[in-house]
Motif scaffolding. Structure first.
Motif, PDB file in Angstrom:
ATOM      1  N   ALA A   1      -8.370 -12.071  -1.438  1.00 39.58           N
ATOM      2  CA  ALA A   1      -8.856 -10.694  -1.339  1.00 39.58           C
ATOM      3  C   ALA A   1      -8.150  -9.952  -0.209  1.00 39.58           C
ATOM      4  N   LEU A   2      -7.982 -10.608   0.919  1.00 36.58           N
ATOM      5  CA  LEU A   2      -7.296  -9.977   2.047  1.00 36.58           C
ATOM      6  C   LEU A   2      -5.842  -9.668   1.713  1.00 36.58           C
ATOM      7  N   ALA A   3      -5.201 -10.569   0.990  1.00 29.26           N
ATOM      8  CA  ALA A   3      -3.822 -10.327   0.570  1.00 29.26           C
ATOM      9  C   ALA A   3      -3.745  -9.105  -0.346  1.00 29.26           C
ATOM     10  N   LYS A   4      -4.724  -8.974  -1.244  1.00 33.22           N
ATOM     11  CA  LYS A   4      -4.727  -7.822  -2.143  1.00 33.22           C
ATOM     12  C   LYS A   4      -4.979  -6.535  -1.375  1.00 33.22           C
ATOM     13  N   VAL A   5      -5.920  -6.576  -0.423  1.00 30.15           N
ATOM     14  CA  VAL A   5      -6.171  -5.404   0.410  1.00 30.15           C
ATOM     15  C   VAL A   5      -4.897  -4.987   1.123  1.00 30.15           C
ATOM     16  N   HIS A   6      -4.192  -5.957   1.667  1.00 29.19           N
ATOM     17  CA  HIS A   6      -2.938  -5.670   2.372  1.00 29.19           C
ATOM     18  C   HIS A   6      -1.958  -4.965   1.437  1.00 29.19           C
TER      19      HIS A   6
ATOM     20  N   GLY B   1      -1.691   1.286   7.209  1.00 30.66           N
ATOM     21  CA  GLY B   1      -3.046   1.537   6.737  1.00 30.66           C
ATOM     22  C   GLY B   1      -4.058   0.619   7.396  1.00 30.66           C
ATOM     23  N   LEU B   2      -5.323   0.977   7.259  1.00 34.23           N
ATOM     24  CA  LEU B   2      -6.397   0.310   7.991  1.00 34.23           C
ATOM     25  C   LEU B   2      -7.349  -0.429   7.058  1.00 34.23           C
ATOM     26  N   PHE B   3      -7.753  -1.618   7.490  1.00 29.91           N
ATOM     27  CA  PHE B   3      -8.823  -2.356   6.822  1.00 29.91           C
ATOM     28  C   PHE B   3     -10.003  -2.426   7.772  1.00 29.91           C
ATOM     29  N   VAL B   4     -11.143  -1.894   7.334  1.00 33.48           N
ATOM     30  CA  VAL B   4     -12.352  -1.850   8.150  1.00 33.48           C
ATOM     31  C   VAL B   4     -13.399  -2.717   7.465  1.00 33.48           C
TER      32      VAL B   4
ATOM     33  N   VAL C   1      -7.727 -12.712   8.731  1.00 35.32           N
ATOM     34  CA  VAL C   1      -7.254 -11.328   8.700  1.00 35.32           C
ATOM     35  C   VAL C   1      -5.830 -11.233   9.255  1.00 35.32           C
ATOM     36  N   LYS C   2      -5.601 -11.913  10.356  1.00 32.76           N
ATOM     37  CA  LYS C   2      -4.260 -11.898  10.947  1.00 32.76           C
ATOM     38  C   LYS C   2      -3.242 -12.567  10.033  1.00 32.76           C
ATOM     39  N   ALA C   3      -3.639 -13.671   9.410  1.00 34.94           N
ATOM     40  CA  ALA C   3      -2.727 -14.390   8.523  1.00 34.94           C
ATOM     41  C   ALA C   3      -2.331 -13.546   7.311  1.00 34.94           C
ATOM     42  N   ALA C   4      -3.175 -12.592   6.942  1.00 35.08           N
ATOM     43  CA  ALA C   4      -2.879 -11.710   5.817  1.00 35.08           C
ATOM     44  C   ALA C   4      -1.900 -10.608   6.186  1.00 35.08           C
ATOM     45  N   GLY C   5      -1.529 -10.513   7.462  1.00 30.62           N
ATOM     46  CA  GLY C   5      -0.552  -9.527   7.882  1.00 30.62           C
ATOM     47  C   GLY C   5      -1.119  -8.338   8.623  1.00 30.62           C
ATOM     48  N   PHE C   6      -2.314  -8.490   9.171  1.00 27.21           N
ATOM     49  CA  PHE C   6      -2.954  -7.401   9.898  1.00 27.21           C
ATOM     50  C   PHE C   6      -2.925  -7.647  11.402  1.00 27.21           C
ATOM     51  N   VAL C   7      -2.952  -6.556  12.150  1.00 20.82           N
ATOM     52  CA  VAL C   7      -3.138  -6.580  13.597  1.00 20.82           C
ATOM     53  C   VAL C   7      -4.520  -6.001  13.883  1.00 20.82           C
TER      54      VAL C   7
END
Length: 225
Positions: free
Chosen positions: A143-148, A155-158, A199-205
């Motif tokens: 799911a996190l990969a798809k959000v990314h 873009g932001l994930f909240v 979350v970080k592993a999916a490519g987010f900071v």
């Protein structure tokens, strides 16, 4: 953001719609009661709303999955151009659409879909919201990969996610029994740190993190690198 963080509300949205119809029936069945449920911690909820709105801009296109009865999407609607909100429960969405009509909100669209099923086409969003849901997915990493992928660069994930491992790890034993009896949907047990790692592993900071001392929910704002 689900308006209540009572334990009963941690059993919220979604298995994959096509593979877990009993989960859909469960949430359809309790939708009316859920719609009447008060906010468990109004101060914490308002703080999360305020933080989220500080990142919003009038031109933003926003997507929310697991929107429930739509309360959070409708609160945020004045701050963005449009919100596409989805949920697996038709009854939840009935309440959401009624709320939108009563409030005269026209820039929130509701659709029945899980995050796994949703096809954004060519659309890329400025913000994706997923509240009280990641711990209820079969595969949160997918799911996190798809959000990314659904987000524009930067873009932001909240998200606000129940993390039970530190204080309620015994649910690892209870959840499968409840699931087998058809009383509960999937419930994944992990810690706030494990959530952040995913979350970080999916490519987010991660730009903002907050976990109220009396809450199981970890609130994160994460940016696509």
């Amino acid at each position: 953001m689900r308006p209540s963080l009572h334990i009963q509300d941690t059993y919220s949205m979604t298995d994959h719609v096509m593979t877990a119809p009993r989960t859909v029936r469960f949430w359809d069945k309790i939708a009316a009661r859920y719609a009447r449920s008060p906010v468990a911690d109004e101060a914490a909820y308002q703080r999360k709303l305020t933080v989220t709105q500080s990142y919003m801009r009038p031109e933003m296109e926003v997507f929310e999955f697991g929107c429930g009865t739509g309360s959070t999407a409708l609160v945020h609607a004045p701050y963005v151009r449009h919100i596409q909100a989805t949920d697996i429960s038709d009854r939840m969405l009935d309440f959401a659409r009624a709320k939108a009509a009563d409030a005269g909100v026209t820039n929130v669209s509701f659709a029945r879909a899980s995050i796994e099923e949703w096809d954004p086409g060519e659309t890329r969003y400025d913000m994706v919201m997923g509240h009280s849901i990641l711990h209820l997915l079969e595969d949160k990493e997918a799911a996190l990969a798809k959000v990314h992928d659904m987000l524009k660069p930067g873009g932001l994930f909240v998200s606000s996610t129940v993390c039970m491992k530190e204080t309620m790890s015994y649910f690892k034993l209870i959840a499968p029994i409840g699931r087998a009896l058809g009383l509960l949907p999937i419930l994944r047990i992990f810690s706030a740190q494990e959530l952040e790692d995913s979350v970080k592993a999916a490519g987010f900071v991660i730009e903002h993190r907050w976990k109220p001392s009396k809450s199981l929910a970890a609130f994160l704002v994460a940016r696509k690198a």
